[in-house]
Design an enzyme around this catalytic site. Sequence first.
Site, mmCIF file in Angstrom:
data_model
loop_
_atom_site.group_PDB
_atom_site.id
_atom_site.type_symbol
_atom_site.label_atom_id
_atom_site.label_comp_id
_atom_site.label_asym_id
_atom_site.label_seq_id
_atom_site.Cartn_x
_atom_site.Cartn_y
_atom_site.Cartn_z
ATOM 1 N N TYR A 1 40.014 39.912 37.545
ATOM 2 C CA TYR A 1 40.774 41.114 37.204
ATOM 3 C C TYR A 1 42.198 41.051 37.759
ATOM 4 O O TYR A 1 43.107 41.655 37.204
ATOM 5 C CB TYR A 1 40.096 42.361 37.785
ATOM 6 C CG TYR A 1 39.104 43.025 36.865
ATOM 7 C CD1 TYR A 1 38.032 42.317 36.333
ATOM 8 C CD2 TYR A 1 39.233 44.370 36.534
ATOM 9 C CE1 TYR A 1 37.129 42.941 35.513
ATOM 10 C CE2 TYR A 1 38.319 45.002 35.706
ATOM 11 C CZ TYR A 1 37.268 44.282 35.203
ATOM 12 O OH TYR A 1 36.365 44.904 34.382
ATOM 13 N N LYS B 1 27.133 33.096 39.657
ATOM 14 C CA LYS B 1 26.961 32.049 38.648
ATOM 15 C C LYS B 1 27.217 30.724 39.355
ATOM 16 O O LYS B 1 28.081 29.931 38.979
ATOM 17 C CB LYS B 1 27.935 32.300 37.476
ATOM 18 C CG LYS B 1 27.698 31.441 36.254
ATOM 19 C CD LYS B 1 26.408 31.768 35.495
ATOM 20 C CE LYS B 1 26.188 30.777 34.364
ATOM 21 N NZ LYS B 1 24.871 30.935 33.703
ATOM 22 N N ASP C 1 23.234 35.759 34.368
ATOM 23 C CA ASP C 1 22.537 35.869 33.067
ATOM 24 C C ASP C 1 21.093 36.317 33.276
ATOM 25 O O ASP C 1 20.586 37.192 32.570
ATOM 26 C CB ASP C 1 22.625 34.558 32.260
ATOM 27 C CG ASP C 1 22.261 33.319 33.063
ATOM 28 O OD1 ASP C 1 22.082 33.404 34.297
ATOM 29 O OD2 ASP C 1 22.137 32.239 32.443
ATOM 30 N N ASP D 1 31.171 44.869 36.627
ATOM 31 C CA ASP D 1 31.596 45.744 35.533
ATOM 32 C C ASP D 1 30.517 45.759 34.453
ATOM 33 O O ASP D 1 30.090 46.816 33.981
ATOM 34 C CB ASP D 1 32.924 45.222 34.958
ATOM 35 C CG ASP D 1 33.407 46.047 33.778
ATOM 36 O OD1 ASP D 1 33.352 47.291 33.869
ATOM 37 O OD2 ASP D 1 33.823 45.446 32.767
ATOM 38 N N ASP E 1 27.296 48.833 33.751
ATOM 39 C CA ASP E 1 27.095 49.557 32.484
ATOM 40 C C ASP E 1 25.656 49.384 32.014
ATOM 41 O O ASP E 1 25.017 50.326 31.550
ATOM 42 C CB ASP E 1 28.036 49.023 31.387
ATOM 43 C CG ASP E 1 29.285 49.882 31.227
ATOM 44 O OD1 ASP E 1 29.714 50.496 32.234
ATOM 45 O OD2 ASP E 1 29.833 49.927 30.110
HETATM 46 C C1 IPM Z 1 35.065 50.472 34.901
HETATM 47 C C2 IPM Z 1 35.930 50.324 33.669
HETATM 48 C C3 IPM Z 1 37.245 49.679 34.099
HETATM 49 C C4 IPM Z 1 36.906 48.313 34.640
HETATM 50 C C5 IPM Z 1 38.301 49.602 32.992
HETATM 51 C C6 IPM Z 1 38.578 50.958 32.380
HETATM 52 C C7 IPM Z 1 39.572 48.980 33.502
HETATM 53 O O1 IPM Z 1 35.259 49.606 32.693
HETATM 54 O O2 IPM Z 1 35.469 51.206 35.818
HETATM 55 O O3 IPM Z 1 33.989 49.898 34.913
HETATM 56 O O4 IPM Z 1 36.767 47.346 33.886
HETATM 57 O O5 IPM Z 1 36.791 48.195 35.867
HETATM 58 MG MG MG Z 2 33.267 49.149 33.158
#
Ligand code: IPM
Ligand code: MG
Length: 360
Positions: free
Chosen positions: A141, A192, A224, A248, A252
Amino acid sequence: MTKRVLVLPGDGIGPEIVDEAVKVLDVLVGEFDLDIEMDEGLIGGAAYDAAGHPFPESTREMALEADAILLGAVGGPQYDNLERPLRPERGLLGIRSALGLFANLRPAILYPQLAAASTLKPEVVAGLDILIVRELTGSIYFGQPRGIQVNDQGEREGFNTMRYSESEIERIGRVAFEAAMKRNKKVCSVDKANVLETSELWREVMERVAKDYPEVELSHMYVDNAAMQLVRAPKQFDVMVTENMFGDILSDEASMLTGSIGMLPSASLNGSNQGLYEPSHGSAPDIAGQGIANPLATILSAAMMLRYSLGRADLAERIERAVSAVLDQGLRTRDIMEPGMTEVSTSAMGDAIVAALRAG
Ligand code: IPM
Ligand code: MG
């Protein structure tokens, strides 16, 4: 001493859900002896519209002064064509980096009242309680060099750099082990290491940190496989610690195990208890302004803020109890609505939390 809280509503549903969390905090100030002062600032697309930048200097100054920051969400389709440095997401990355918020805590908890909301079988997710500890200020990042350049063949190529120093790995490792000590004493480090040198070093440092926490069981998993195990048997995990981009993606995935991303808070901390608190979900521009967004993730983020940055774990617990009580009452925003329950608006949900707080 009075603590300073910076409120950054941001974009999309951000302002509506933050309003409800502020409503809750106001009641804690008025009736429960909470000593904070709240200021409001601009971030994301809202900041770009008002000040020409997603993380304006004025916000940076206020953020550096604050003990804690409560953020709604950033982003929206109207900003998609802006050049990269001006996009709303850059506001979020900017504030993480400016404050050194390297430790991102993302709990994925399944509320028993919402067990049917998951797309997975109830027996797979019932009782789920995972904490993802994501490194937030390093890796691909932020790594240099990065860019898009023309290569020797005259073709454009994009490049980014995944980079971790030992000290960066060590400090996020310690956060994970400390958290595990207060939970089920299991850390799964996700990497990884079969391909990446950064992961090889990551694994070595995690092993070293583990020596200081003999009570905690450390395991390693390739990313993975971790993605697969999260949907196959998620309850095997207690604390998962991983680098920025893997975190990240996995966070999710983990949030959706609960079926209700509208319920999940997050905290991003630096080494001095300063923190940024935000819901795990995004700005949901498609439902903004309709009064149907779920404010509970933001209200629960305020609870995390009370616990980690404001020294009021007692009030954090009070909020968490109130959320549970309101779910027991059958009140639901649209995202978690089920037959037999009562659908309420964003602000009615906030009011119900306030009533539950007062009731104990
Ligand atoms: C998160 C989001 C952010 C990230 C984006 C919006 C930059 O997806 O907070 O997980 O990738 O960190
Ligand atoms: Mg995110």
